[in-house]
Design a protein around this motif. Structure first.
Motif, PDB file in Angstrom:
ATOM      1  N   LYS A 265      70.177  68.476 -21.533  1.00 30.19           N
ATOM      2  CA  LYS A 265      70.204  69.477 -22.588  1.00 30.19           C
ATOM      3  C   LYS A 265      70.982  70.712 -21.755  1.00 30.19           C
ATOM      4  O   LYS A 265      70.613  71.972 -22.281  1.00 30.19           O
ATOM      5  CB  LYS A 265      69.095  69.812 -23.165  1.00 30.19           C
TER       6      LYS A 265
ATOM      7  N   LEU B 276      72.139  73.813 -23.831  1.00 31.09           N
ATOM      8  CA  LEU B 276      71.252  74.796 -24.185  1.00 31.09           C
ATOM      9  C   LEU B 276      71.269  75.992 -23.219  1.00 31.09           C
ATOM     10  O   LEU B 276      70.402  76.793 -23.336  1.00 31.09           O
ATOM     11  CB  LEU B 276      70.054  74.203 -24.642  1.00 31.09           C
TER      12      LEU B 276
ATOM     13  N   SER C 238      74.282  66.620 -20.643  1.00 30.74           N
ATOM     14  CA  SER C 238      73.886  66.765 -21.897  1.00 30.74           C
ATOM     15  C   SER C 238      74.313  65.538 -22.668  1.00 30.74           C
ATOM     16  O   SER C 238      75.580  65.083 -22.987  1.00 30.74           O
ATOM     17  CB  SER C 238      74.846  67.998 -22.361  1.00 30.74           C
ATOM     18  N   ALA C 239      73.310  65.048 -23.471  1.00 31.47           N
ATOM     19  CA  ALA C 239      73.576  64.111 -24.304  1.00 31.47           C
ATOM     20  C   ALA C 239      74.528  64.324 -25.489  1.00 31.47           C
ATOM     21  O   ALA C 239      75.136  63.528 -26.245  1.00 31.47           O
ATOM     22  CB  ALA C 239      72.410  63.495 -24.916  1.00 31.47           C
TER      23      ALA C 239
ATOM     24  N   LEU D 202      59.015  63.609 -19.985  1.00 29.23           N
ATOM     25  CA  LEU D 202      58.163  63.781 -21.252  1.00 29.23           C
ATOM     26  C   LEU D 202      59.110  63.216 -22.246  1.00 29.23           C
ATOM     27  O   LEU D 202      60.205  63.229 -22.509  1.00 29.23           O
ATOM     28  CB  LEU D 202      57.983  65.380 -21.092  1.00 29.23           C
TER      29      LEU D 202
ATOM     30  N   GLY E 238      60.865  63.752 -25.791  1.00 27.95           N
ATOM     31  CA  GLY E 238      61.510  64.772 -26.388  1.00 27.95           C
ATOM     32  C   GLY E 238      62.750  65.533 -25.246  1.00 27.95           C
ATOM     33  O   GLY E 238      63.357  66.342 -25.743  1.00 27.95           O
ATOM     34  N   VAL E 239      62.554  65.081 -23.932  1.00 25.53           N
ATOM     35  CA  VAL E 239      63.521  65.438 -22.934  1.00 25.53           C
ATOM     36  C   VAL E 239      65.072  64.893 -23.160  1.00 25.53           C
ATOM     37  O   VAL E 239      66.098  65.526 -22.725  1.00 25.53           O
ATOM     38  CB  VAL E 239      63.282  65.399 -21.661  1.00 25.53           C
ATOM     39  N   GLY E 240      65.328  63.571 -23.909  1.00 29.26           N
ATOM     40  CA  GLY E 240      66.253  63.074 -24.392  1.00 29.26           C
ATOM     41  C   GLY E 240      66.762  61.824 -23.777  1.00 29.26           C
ATOM     42  O   GLY E 240      67.514  61.458 -23.515  1.00 29.26           O
TER      43      GLY E 240
ATOM     44  N   SER F 234      68.441  59.616 -26.239  1.00 30.04           N
ATOM     45  CA  SER F 234      69.590  60.091 -26.392  1.00 30.04           C
ATOM     46  C   SER F 234      70.657  59.766 -24.941  1.00 30.04           C
ATOM     47  O   SER F 234      71.714  59.403 -25.486  1.00 30.04           O
ATOM     48  CB  SER F 234      69.798  61.518 -26.803  1.00 30.04           C
TER      49      SER F 234
HETATM   50  P1  GDP Z   1      63.152  61.273 -25.709  1.00 29.18           P
HETATM   51  O1  GDP Z   1      61.827  61.234 -26.333  1.00 29.18           O
HETATM   52  O2  GDP Z   1      62.878  61.585 -24.271  1.00 29.18           O
HETATM   53  O3  GDP Z   1      63.569  59.767 -25.758  1.00 29.18           O
HETATM   54  O4  GDP Z   1      63.997  62.045 -26.388  1.00 29.18           O
HETATM   55  P2  GDP Z   1      65.241  62.087 -27.612  1.00 29.18           P
HETATM   56  O5  GDP Z   1      66.335  61.329 -26.904  1.00 29.18           O
HETATM   57  O6  GDP Z   1      64.301  61.420 -28.627  1.00 29.18           O
HETATM   58  O7  GDP Z   1      65.576  63.519 -27.711  1.00 29.18           O
HETATM   59  C1  GDP Z   1      64.702  64.588 -28.399  1.00 29.18           C
HETATM   60  C2  GDP Z   1      65.567  65.343 -29.035  1.00 29.18           C
HETATM   61  O8  GDP Z   1      66.287  66.157 -28.108  1.00 29.18           O
HETATM   62  C3  GDP Z   1      66.415  64.658 -30.118  1.00 29.18           C
HETATM   63  O9  GDP Z   1      66.444  65.568 -31.391  1.00 29.18           O
HETATM   64  C4  GDP Z   1      67.843  64.757 -29.572  1.00 29.18           C
HETATM   65  O10 GDP Z   1      68.893  65.116 -30.332  1.00 29.18           O
HETATM   66  C5  GDP Z   1      67.651  66.194 -28.842  1.00 29.18           C
HETATM   67  N1  GDP Z   1      68.563  65.974 -27.706  1.00 29.18           N
HETATM   68  C6  GDP Z   1      68.600  65.014 -26.844  1.00 29.18           C
HETATM   69  N2  GDP Z   1      69.572  65.217 -25.514  1.00 29.18           N
HETATM   70  C7  GDP Z   1      70.006  66.632 -25.855  1.00 29.18           C
HETATM   71  C8  GDP Z   1      70.870  67.247 -25.302  1.00 29.18           C
HETATM   72  O11 GDP Z   1      71.607  67.013 -24.424  1.00 29.18           O
HETATM   73  N3  GDP Z   1      71.269  68.479 -25.750  1.00 29.18           N
HETATM   74  C9  GDP Z   1      70.641  68.762 -26.992  1.00 29.18           C
HETATM   75  N4  GDP Z   1      70.845  70.285 -27.521  1.00 29.18           N
HETATM   76  N5  GDP Z   1      69.470  68.063 -27.849  1.00 29.18           N
HETATM   77  C10 GDP Z   1      69.497  66.616 -27.219  1.00 29.18           C
END
Ligand code: GDP
Ligand code: ZN
Length: 400
Positions: free
Chosen positions: A226, A229, A254-255, A278, A280-282, A285
């Protein structure tokens, strides 16, 4: 993950599934031959065998350091990451007394496992003679295990042999604390995913994972996601400087924008990577960006095989089309530090250990003691206050 009682259930269900199997008679011939050829069973090695320490990509950084300091830090880090040995030669790794195909276990559930045979997967039971006895572990097989499988074409294979493990990500067994449960076998690296924002970067958790990686002899890679951000990318990079200076590999991604995804893909290629981070960290994605369609937390064994209604899958290993696997395990937090005594923590802080030799007391914990060289270095700004803060916080949670 299977505890001891589940293991018993597992063994029972394996036996039962064998007794019921219609192909039993056909297989008896092969079984006899296997028995004739079987050597007295050696205990499977509990520790890592090989590894590839040379591949560590120490980040070069232009920094002013005392002469020899960089080398010294690397030595301390290398010690923390522990000694590893050569890869076994293919000949050693593949015993010729077993007839079958070689594969990797990608899922384990209720007495069955799914084995990747390079392009296809096969549900398998375990040969009844396979046992965890004398291994120091409570489970016979784990995700990541390389196995020899007998496939008679009936749609259900049999794991004949588990090949020696190169590594084992373990945790103490829930019921038998002197024994370990293997969560993932043969993993090469731990990808520690953290977000710069949403959720805000939490370096104490990164430190905890780094310690867990070192204790399990996995190569850690820190992935800061991310970064789109980040208002100030320089601040983001500066936060990770202390880690890069210690030789840890840091990837900024950044995904959303695709930044760093090529680097991440190259990092994952051909290796078994355990994901940590954690929610939500991505993580999901990032994987989807690396390989479109790749999904974390895939369905349980039962859905693939129609077997058993109540199976739950805790660990899955996803094959990458470019080669390699990604392992997703919700239990990663438990690879924690509950068995790490307080006084051993400093070994995993080579930056603090580097100055600790200057403390007045040899048994200084660097918290309350007078004339502490570590605290002095913090005041002088020569070591990272954030790292010290993490050390203090983690120290207070460890057993004496
Ligand atoms: P996980 O729980 O670690 O698998 O996280 P997710 O892939 O489900 O991502 C959690 C949220 O963060 C989602 O709403 C994604 O769209 C968002 N997200 C993931 N990667 C990025 C990124 O690189 N940049 C931004 N701005 N948002 C991201
Ligand atoms: Zn001290």
């Amino acid at each position: 993950m299977a505890d001891k009682s589940n293991d018993k259930h597992w063994q029972r269900s394996i036996k039962m599934s064998f007794q019921k199997e219609p192909e039993r008679r056909q297989m008896q011939k092969v079984k006899k031959q296997l028995k004739r050829n079987r050597q007295p069973k050696p205990a499977r090695p509990k520790d890592w065998l090989p590894g590839d320490f040379d591949e560590i990509d120490f980040v070069q950084e232009e920094r002013v350091m005392p002469r020899g300091e960089r080398e010294r830090r690397r030595t301390v880090l290398a010690t923390a990451l522990a000694d590893v040995q050569e890869e076994p030669s293919p000949a050693e790794a593949l015993p010729d007394e077993i007839i079958g195909q070689r594969g990797a276990i990608v899922e384990v559930s209720s007495g069955l496992c799914r084995v990747d045979l390079g392009g296809r997967t096969l549900m398998c039971g375990l040969r009844g003679s396979l046992s965890a006895e004398d291994t120091g572990f409570t489970n016979v097989v784990a995700v990541g295990d390389e196995v020899i499988v007998f496939d008679d074409g009936s749609g259900r294979g049999v794991v004949e042999k588990v090949l020696p493990r190169r590594s084992a990500l373990v945790r103490p067994d829930v019921f038998y604390n002197h024994l370990q449960q293997v969560i993932v076998a043969n993993a090469d690296q731990l990808l520690i995913v953290a977000a710069w924002r949403n959720p805000v970067l939490w370096l104490e958790l990164v430190d905890r994972y780094l310690i867990a990686a070192a204790r399990n002899k996995l190569m850690p890679i820190i992935c800061i996601n991310k970064v789109d951000l980040a208002d100030d990318m320089a601040a983001c990079q500066a936060a990770l400087h202390p880690y890069q200076a210690l030789g840890y590999r840091v990837i900024f991604t950044s995904a959303l924008t695709g930044e760093g995804i090529d680097t991440l893909r190259e990092t994952l290629q051909g290796r078994i990577t355990v994901l940590a981070g954690l929610s939500g960290v991505g993580k999901s994605s990032l994987l989807a960006a690396v390989q479109p369609g790749l999904q974390l937390r895939t369905s349980a064994v039962s859905e693939h095989s129609g077997e058993g209604q109540h199976t739950t899958t805790q660990v899955t290993m996803l094959p990458l089309t470019i080669g390699g696997f990604v392992v997703d395990t919700p239990g990663i937090r438990e690879f924690g530090l509950s068995s790490l005594p307080q006084h051993d923590l400093i070994q995993f802080y080579p930056d603090l250990a580097a100055v600790a030799t200057g403390c007045r007391f040899a048994d200084c914990t660097h918290r309350h003691e007078p004339d502490c060289a570590v605290k002095r270095a913090i005041q002088q700004g020569t070591i990272s206050a954030v790292r010290y803060h993490n050390y203090e916080k983690i120290y207070s949670t460890l057993p004496v």
